[in-house]
Design a protein around this motif. Structure first.
Motif, PDB file in Angstrom:
ATOM      1  N   THR A 241       0.852  -1.194   0.000  1.00  0.00           N
ATOM      2  CA  THR A 241       0.000   0.000   0.000  1.00  0.00           C
ATOM      3  C   THR A 241       0.889   1.246   0.000  1.00  0.00           C
ATOM      4  OG1 THR A 241      -0.057   0.202   2.409  1.00  0.00           O
ATOM      5  CG2 THR A 241      -1.756  -1.205   1.375  1.00  0.00           C
ATOM      6  N   ALA A 242       0.284   2.383  -0.292  1.00  0.00           N
ATOM      7  CA  ALA A 242       1.028   3.645  -0.272  1.00  0.00           C
ATOM      8  C   ALA A 242       1.583   3.907   1.131  1.00  0.00           C
ATOM      9  CB  ALA A 242       0.132   4.792  -0.731  1.00  0.00           C
ATOM     10  N   ASP A 243       0.788   3.617   2.162  1.00  0.00           N
ATOM     11  CA  ASP A 243       1.253   3.836   3.533  1.00  0.00           C
ATOM     12  C   ASP A 243       2.440   2.936   3.872  1.00  0.00           C
ATOM     13  OD1 ASP A 243      -0.609   5.835   4.021  1.00  0.00           O
ATOM     14  OD2 ASP A 243      -2.060   4.474   4.957  1.00  0.00           O
ATOM     15  N   GLU A 244       2.378   1.669   3.456  1.00  0.00           N
ATOM     16  CA  GLU A 244       3.507   0.770   3.689  1.00  0.00           C
ATOM     17  C   GLU A 244       4.746   1.281   2.973  1.00  0.00           C
ATOM     18  OE1 GLU A 244       1.805  -3.730   4.235  1.00  0.00           O
ATOM     19  OE2 GLU A 244       1.672  -2.853   2.219  1.00  0.00           O
ATOM     20  N   LEU A 245       4.581   1.663   1.724  1.00  0.00           N
ATOM     21  CA  LEU A 245       5.717   2.155   0.943  1.00  0.00           C
ATOM     22  C   LEU A 245       6.350   3.380   1.583  1.00  0.00           C
ATOM     23  CD1 LEU A 245       4.192   1.579  -2.569  1.00  0.00           C
ATOM     24  CD2 LEU A 245       6.312   0.533  -1.735  1.00  0.00           C
ATOM     25  N   LYS A 246       5.550   4.289   2.091  1.00  0.00           N
ATOM     26  CA  LYS A 246       6.097   5.486   2.752  1.00  0.00           C
ATOM     27  C   LYS A 246       6.989   5.091   3.932  1.00  0.00           C
ATOM     28  CE  LYS A 246       2.307   8.541   1.516  1.00  0.00           C
ATOM     29  NZ  LYS A 246       1.091   9.228   1.973  1.00  0.00           N
ATOM     30  N   VAL A 247       6.516   4.135   4.727  1.00  0.00           N
ATOM     31  CA  VAL A 247       7.285   3.675   5.891  1.00  0.00           C
ATOM     32  C   VAL A 247       8.568   2.980   5.428  1.00  0.00           C
ATOM     33  CG1 VAL A 247       7.284   2.054   7.843  1.00  0.00           C
ATOM     34  CG2 VAL A 247       5.277   3.484   7.400  1.00  0.00           C
ATOM     35  N   TRP A 248       8.446   2.098   4.447  1.00  0.00           N
ATOM     36  CA  TRP A 248       9.605   1.343   3.969  1.00  0.00           C
ATOM     37  C   TRP A 248      10.642   2.262   3.335  1.00  0.00           C
ATOM     38  CZ3 TRP A 248       6.492  -3.035   1.084  1.00  0.00           C
ATOM     39  CH2 TRP A 248       5.803  -3.796   2.042  1.00  0.00           C
ATOM     40  N   ILE A 249      10.206   3.245   2.570  1.00  0.00           N
ATOM     41  CA  ILE A 249      11.132   4.183   1.938  1.00  0.00           C
ATOM     42  C   ILE A 249      11.887   4.971   3.008  1.00  0.00           C
ATOM     43  CG2 ILE A 249      11.249   6.280   0.517  1.00  0.00           C
ATOM     44  CD1 ILE A 249       8.855   4.944  -1.121  1.00  0.00           C
ATOM     45  N   ALA A 250      11.151   5.429   4.018  1.00  0.00           N
ATOM     46  CA  ALA A 250      11.794   6.175   5.108  1.00  0.00           C
ATOM     47  C   ALA A 250      12.811   5.302   5.840  1.00  0.00           C
ATOM     48  CB  ALA A 250      10.731   6.694   6.074  1.00  0.00           C
TER      49      ALA A 250
ATOM     50  N   SER B 218      14.427   2.741   4.720  1.00  0.00           N
ATOM     51  CA  SER B 218      15.544   2.340   3.849  1.00  0.00           C
ATOM     52  C   SER B 218      16.602   3.419   3.726  1.00  0.00           C
ATOM     53  CB  SER B 218      15.032   1.993   2.450  1.00  0.00           C
ATOM     54  OG  SER B 218      14.706   3.160   1.721  1.00  0.00           O
ATOM     55  N   GLY B 219      16.175   4.693   3.828  1.00  0.00           N
ATOM     56  CA  GLY B 219      17.097   5.799   3.616  1.00  0.00           C
ATOM     57  C   GLY B 219      17.429   6.012   2.147  1.00  0.00           C
ATOM     58  N   LEU B 220      16.711   5.318   1.269  1.00  0.00           N
ATOM     59  CA  LEU B 220      16.960   5.416  -0.171  1.00  0.00           C
ATOM     60  C   LEU B 220      15.962   6.351  -0.831  1.00  0.00           C
ATOM     61  CD1 LEU B 220      17.392   1.609  -0.908  1.00  0.00           C
ATOM     62  CD2 LEU B 220      19.216   3.319  -0.802  1.00  0.00           C
ATOM     63  N   PRO B 221      16.317   6.916  -1.984  1.00  0.00           N
ATOM     64  CA  PRO B 221      15.342   7.714  -2.733  1.00  0.00           C
ATOM     65  C   PRO B 221      14.238   6.807  -3.292  1.00  0.00           C
ATOM     66  CG  PRO B 221      17.443   7.592  -3.912  1.00  0.00           C
ATOM     67  CD  PRO B 221      17.639   6.889  -2.609  1.00  0.00           C
ATOM     68  N   ILE B 222      13.073   7.357  -3.494  1.00  0.00           N
ATOM     69  CA  ILE B 222      11.927   6.583  -3.984  1.00  0.00           C
ATOM     70  C   ILE B 222      12.256   5.862  -5.286  1.00  0.00           C
ATOM     71  CG2 ILE B 222       9.535   6.747  -4.823  1.00  0.00           C
ATOM     72  CD1 ILE B 222       9.194   9.133  -2.893  1.00  0.00           C
ATOM     73  N   ARG B 223      13.014   6.482  -6.131  1.00  0.00           N
ATOM     74  CA  ARG B 223      13.351   5.878  -7.436  1.00  0.00           C
ATOM     75  C   ARG B 223      13.982   4.497  -7.297  1.00  0.00           C
ATOM     76  NH1 ARG B 223      13.751  10.123 -11.824  1.00  0.00           N
ATOM     77  NH2 ARG B 223      14.417   8.360 -13.085  1.00  0.00           N
ATOM     78  N   LYS B 224      14.686   4.260  -6.188  1.00  0.00           N
ATOM     79  CA  LYS B 224      15.335   2.960  -5.974  1.00  0.00           C
ATOM     80  C   LYS B 224      14.316   1.840  -5.756  1.00  0.00           C
ATOM     81  CE  LYS B 224      19.704   4.164  -6.044  1.00  0.00           C
ATOM     82  NZ  LYS B 224      20.636   3.708  -7.054  1.00  0.00           N
ATOM     83  N   PHE B 225      13.072   2.195  -5.504  1.00  0.00           N
ATOM     84  CA  PHE B 225      12.021   1.203  -5.290  1.00  0.00           C
ATOM     85  C   PHE B 225      11.335   0.781  -6.589  1.00  0.00           C
ATOM     86  CE2 PHE B 225      12.785   2.284  -0.996  1.00  0.00           C
ATOM     87  CZ  PHE B 225      12.275   1.256  -0.227  1.00  0.00           C
ATOM     88  N   PHE B 226      11.708   1.392  -7.698  1.00  0.00           N
ATOM     89  CA  PHE B 226      11.119   1.023  -8.985  1.00  0.00           C
ATOM     90  C   PHE B 226      11.891  -0.125  -9.624  1.00  0.00           C
ATOM     91  CE2 PHE B 226       9.020   5.082  -8.596  1.00  0.00           C
ATOM     92  CZ  PHE B 226       7.818   4.883  -9.249  1.00  0.00           C
TER      93      PHE B 226
ATOM     94  N   GLU C   8      12.733  -4.519  11.513  1.00  0.00           N
ATOM     95  CA  GLU C   8      12.135  -3.546  12.432  1.00  0.00           C
ATOM     96  C   GLU C   8      12.591  -2.117  12.127  1.00  0.00           C
ATOM     97  OE1 GLU C   8      12.147  -2.752  17.202  1.00  0.00           O
ATOM     98  OE2 GLU C   8      12.087  -4.841  16.512  1.00  0.00           O
ATOM     99  N   ASN C   9      13.871  -1.961  11.819  1.00  0.00           N
ATOM    100  CA  ASN C   9      14.410  -0.610  11.617  1.00  0.00           C
ATOM    101  C   ASN C   9      15.049  -0.383  10.254  1.00  0.00           C
ATOM    102  OD1 ASN C   9      13.813   0.333  14.297  1.00  0.00           O
ATOM    103  ND2 ASN C   9      15.428  -1.026  14.996  1.00  0.00           N
ATOM    104  N   THR C  10      14.949  -1.344   9.372  1.00  0.00           N
ATOM    105  CA  THR C  10      15.622  -1.209   8.085  1.00  0.00           C
ATOM    106  C   THR C  10      14.886  -1.948   6.976  1.00  0.00           C
ATOM    107  OG1 THR C  10      17.780  -1.367   7.020  1.00  0.00           O
ATOM    108  CG2 THR C  10      17.143  -3.193   8.409  1.00  0.00           C
TER     109      THR C  10
END
Length: 115
Positions: A37-46, A48-56, A99-101
């Motif tokens: 979900t968008a909410d999950e992705l927001k949490v995971w991106i934060a 990860s410390g990575l830019p959103i583009r890395k999730f594509f 949990e944290n990464t």
């Protein structure tokens, strides 16, 4: 740990075998059947410390069909997250969420750090 994968993906199969060899317990989730979900992705991106583009999944068919290489530069973060949440095949995999990464893609050295 949450292991988000596409079972037909060869890299995901390698990652799954890696986890099993080390007897690491995890919950598995098929990214095509249960899209993040968008909410999950927001949490995971934060996390990860990575830019959103890395999730594509830039090597994926859907990414190429939508011609996203040229479009991502003009999209906002919210638009990119909404797009990722619309189709699991757009998301780079596998994902290993602790949990944290979050690890995006399978790179043994990165996974060893969080497992």
């Amino acid at each position: 740990m949450l292991f988000v994968q596409y079972p037909k993906c060869s890299t995901c199969k390698k990652a799954n075998a890696w986890l099993k060899e080390r007897e690491i317990s995890y919950e598995s989730r098929d990214i095509k059947e249960n899209n993040p979900t968008a909410d999950e992705l927001k949490v995971w991106i934060a996390k990860s410390g990575l830019p959103i583009r890395k999730f594509f999944n830039t090597s994926g068919q859907v990414y190429r069909e939508l011609n996203l290489k040229d479009k991502l530069d003009t999209m906002t973060d919210e638009e990119m997250i909404k797009l990722l949440a619309s189709n699991g095949m757009l998301v780079k995999r596998p994902l290993l969420i602790g949990e944290n990464t979050v690890c995006v893609g399978f790179k043994e050295s990165d996974w060893e750090k969080i497992c």
